[in-house]
Design a protein around this motif. Structure first.
Motif, PDB file in Angstrom:
ATOM      1  N   TYR A   1       5.157  72.116  25.656  1.00 22.69           N
ATOM      2  CA  TYR A   1       4.416  70.896  25.355  1.00 22.69           C
ATOM      3  C   TYR A   1       3.720  70.410  26.624  1.00 22.69           C
ATOM      4  CZ  TYR A   1       6.860  70.645  20.906  1.00 22.69           C
ATOM      5  OH  TYR A   1       7.326  70.919  19.649  1.00 22.69           O
ATOM      6  N   TYR A   2       2.435  70.106  26.491  1.00 22.99           N
ATOM      7  CA  TYR A   2       1.629  69.681  27.629  1.00 22.99           C
ATOM      8  C   TYR A   2       1.415  68.170  27.587  1.00 22.99           C
ATOM      9  CZ  TYR A   2       0.797  74.551  28.547  1.00 22.99           C
ATOM     10  OH  TYR A   2       0.984  75.865  28.845  1.00 22.99           O
ATOM     11  N   SER A   3       1.346  67.588  28.781  1.00 21.98           N
ATOM     12  CA  SER A   3       1.073  66.159  28.914  1.00 21.98           C
ATOM     13  C   SER A   3       0.365  65.927  30.245  1.00 21.98           C
ATOM     14  CB  SER A   3       2.377  65.355  28.854  1.00 21.98           C
ATOM     15  OG  SER A   3       3.238  65.727  29.915  1.00 21.98           O
ATOM     16  N   LEU A   4      -0.165  64.735  30.418  1.00 23.03           N
ATOM     17  CA  LEU A   4      -0.792  64.390  31.691  1.00 23.03           C
ATOM     18  C   LEU A   4       0.264  64.378  32.781  1.00 23.03           C
ATOM     19  CD1 LEU A   4      -3.182  61.464  30.686  1.00 23.03           C
ATOM     20  CD2 LEU A   4      -3.675  63.915  30.809  1.00 23.03           C
ATOM     21  N   ASN A   5      -0.112  64.768  33.971  1.00 28.35           N
ATOM     22  CA  ASN A   5       0.842  64.828  35.075  1.00 28.35           C
ATOM     23  C   ASN A   5       1.302  63.442  35.503  1.00 28.35           C
ATOM     24  OD1 ASN A   5       2.421  66.344  36.862  1.00 28.35           O
ATOM     25  ND2 ASN A   5       0.940  66.050  38.500  1.00 28.35           N
ATOM     26  N   ASP A   6       0.384  62.477  35.498  1.00 31.22           N
ATOM     27  CA  ASP A   6       0.756  61.099  35.845  1.00 31.22           C
ATOM     28  C   ASP A   6      -0.321  60.134  35.347  1.00 31.22           C
ATOM     29  OD1 ASP A   6      -1.320  60.820  37.904  1.00 31.22           O
ATOM     30  OD2 ASP A   6      -0.032  62.030  39.190  1.00 31.22           O
ATOM     31  N   ALA A   7      -0.093  58.853  35.545  1.00 28.82           N
ATOM     32  CA  ALA A   7      -0.999  57.814  35.023  1.00 28.82           C
ATOM     33  C   ALA A   7      -2.366  57.825  35.709  1.00 28.82           C
ATOM     34  CB  ALA A   7      -0.350  56.443  35.165  1.00 28.82           C
ATOM     35  N   HIS A   8      -2.464  58.424  36.896  1.00 30.84           N
ATOM     36  CA  HIS A   8      -3.744  58.449  37.598  1.00 30.84           C
ATOM     37  C   HIS A   8      -4.808  59.224  36.835  1.00 30.84           C
ATOM     38  CE1 HIS A   8      -0.927  57.872  41.072  1.00 30.84           C
ATOM     39  NE2 HIS A   8      -1.699  56.810  41.139  1.00 30.84           N
ATOM     40  N   ILE A   9      -4.394  60.215  36.076  1.00 29.28           N
ATOM     41  CA  ILE A   9      -5.344  61.040  35.346  1.00 29.28           C
ATOM     42  C   ILE A   9      -6.063  60.185  34.301  1.00 29.28           C
ATOM     43  CG2 ILE A   9      -5.664  63.178  34.039  1.00 29.28           C
ATOM     44  CD1 ILE A   9      -4.245  63.317  36.976  1.00 29.28           C
ATOM     45  N   LYS A  10      -5.310  59.387  33.568  1.00 32.38           N
ATOM     46  CA  LYS A  10      -5.908  58.479  32.577  1.00 32.38           C
ATOM     47  C   LYS A  10      -6.812  57.462  33.273  1.00 32.38           C
ATOM     48  CE  LYS A  10      -4.772  55.277  28.791  1.00 32.38           C
ATOM     49  NZ  LYS A  10      -6.004  54.553  28.969  1.00 32.38           N
ATOM     50  N   MET A  11      -6.388  56.975  34.427  1.00 36.16           N
ATOM     51  CA  MET A  11      -7.202  56.011  35.168  1.00 36.16           C
ATOM     52  C   MET A  11      -8.544  56.619  35.570  1.00 36.16           C
ATOM     53  SD  MET A  11      -4.214  54.250  37.532  1.00 36.16           S
ATOM     54  CE  MET A  11      -5.371  53.697  38.746  1.00 36.16           C
ATOM     55  N   MET A  12      -8.531  57.880  36.057  1.00 31.08           N
ATOM     56  CA  MET A  12      -9.777  58.550  36.429  1.00 31.08           C
ATOM     57  C   MET A  12     -10.697  58.691  35.212  1.00 31.08           C
ATOM     58  SD  MET A  12      -8.903  61.552  39.208  1.00 31.08           S
ATOM     59  CE  MET A  12      -8.050  62.575  38.042  1.00 31.08           C
TER      60      MET A  12
ATOM     61  N   LEU B   1     -12.031  55.230  34.246  1.00 30.71           N
ATOM     62  CA  LEU B   1     -13.016  54.756  35.221  1.00 30.71           C
ATOM     63  C   LEU B   1     -14.357  55.457  35.043  1.00 30.71           C
ATOM     64  CD1 LEU B   1     -10.958  54.383  38.523  1.00 30.71           C
ATOM     65  CD2 LEU B   1     -12.180  52.579  37.303  1.00 30.71           C
ATOM     66  N   CYS B   2     -14.315  56.728  34.740  1.00 33.74           N
ATOM     67  CA  CYS B   2     -15.553  57.472  34.521  1.00 33.74           C
ATOM     68  C   CYS B   2     -16.281  56.948  33.285  1.00 33.74           C
ATOM     69  CB  CYS B   2     -15.257  58.962  34.403  1.00 33.74           C
ATOM     70  SG  CYS B   2     -16.738  59.979  34.389  1.00 33.74           S
ATOM     71  N   ILE B   3     -15.548  56.704  32.222  1.00 35.15           N
ATOM     72  CA  ILE B   3     -16.165  56.150  31.010  1.00 35.15           C
ATOM     73  C   ILE B   3     -16.764  54.780  31.301  1.00 35.15           C
ATOM     74  CG2 ILE B   3     -15.664  55.171  28.721  1.00 35.15           C
ATOM     75  CD1 ILE B   3     -13.778  57.539  28.275  1.00 35.15           C
TER      76      ILE B   3
ATOM     77  N   HIS C   1     -17.863  53.691  34.144  1.00 38.57           N
ATOM     78  CA  HIS C   1     -19.055  53.910  34.979  1.00 38.57           C
ATOM     79  C   HIS C   1     -20.247  54.343  34.121  1.00 38.57           C
ATOM     80  CE1 HIS C   1     -21.455  54.984  38.433  1.00 38.57           C
ATOM     81  NE2 HIS C   1     -21.673  56.157  37.883  1.00 38.57           N
ATOM     82  N   ILE C   2     -20.023  55.231  33.176  1.00 36.26           N
ATOM     83  CA  ILE C   2     -21.091  55.745  32.320  1.00 36.26           C
ATOM     84  C   ILE C   2     -21.654  54.631  31.434  1.00 36.26           C
ATOM     85  CG2 ILE C   2     -21.539  57.241  30.324  1.00 36.26           C
ATOM     86  CD1 ILE C   2     -19.551  59.221  31.629  1.00 36.26           C
ATOM     87  N   LYS C   3     -20.802  53.771  30.933  1.00 37.66           N
ATOM     88  CA  LYS C   3     -21.217  52.736  29.967  1.00 37.66           C
ATOM     89  C   LYS C   3     -21.774  51.471  30.604  1.00 37.66           C
ATOM     90  CE  LYS C   3     -18.365  54.329  26.186  1.00 37.66           C
ATOM     91  NZ  LYS C   3     -17.396  53.977  25.188  1.00 37.66           N
ATOM     92  N   LYS C   4     -21.737  51.386  31.940  1.00 35.82           N
ATOM     93  CA  LYS C   4     -22.201  50.135  32.555  1.00 35.82           C
ATOM     94  C   LYS C   4     -23.681  49.983  32.547  1.00 35.82           C
ATOM     95  CE  LYS C   4     -22.803  51.076  37.389  1.00 35.82           C
ATOM     96  NZ  LYS C   4     -22.609  50.642  38.687  1.00 35.82           N
TER      97      LYS C   4
END
Length: 126
Positions: A105-116, A119-121, A123-126
């Motif tokens: 079973y795969y998951s994100l390594n830590d909460a920073h991945i979701k934050m990145m 943040l990118c979304i 930035h794109i929507k601003k």
């Protein structure tokens, strides 16, 4: 005026008209700039994240832990293709896995991945 001419004018205006080194700024930046090893590792992460399929996998894993079969079904791709993408994501420590019997079973390594990702979304929507 054509769009290409406007872009060239903007580029020309962004250049300095004189050559001068602001030593105080240069000294401050040299002292605080991120080291080359860290920048190299960051470039590796951005390279891995430059693939839309990998971003979809990250997005899916933000929502739930998933196995290869689940991800393959979600993205309508083969298990070997998904495994290839998962390997790249694992090598850059963006995701991790745990075994439950024969299933990984795969998951994100830590909460920073979701934050990145978020943040990118933003930035794109601003």
């Amino acid at each position: 005026m054509s769009e290409n001419h406007e872009n060239m004018t903007d580029q020309e205006n962004a250049m300095c008209d004189i050559t001068i080194v602001h030593q105080d700024i240069l000294d401050k930046v040299k002292k605080e700039i991120t080291d080359d090893d860290t920048l190299y590792n960051m470039a590796g992460i951005f390279k891995v994240l430059s693939d839309p399929t990998r971003l979809k996998i990250i997005n899916a894993l933000m929502l739930s832990e998933m196995c290869v079969c689940d991800i393959a079904a979600l993205l309508n791709m083969s298990k070997p293709a998904i495994s290839h993408h998962l390997k790249s994501l694992r090598q850059t420590h963006l995701i991790k896995y745990r075994r439950d019997g024969k299933i990984a079973y795969y998951s994100l390594n830590d909460a920073h991945i979701k934050m990145m990702f978020d943040l990118c979304i933003t930035h794109i929507k601003k």
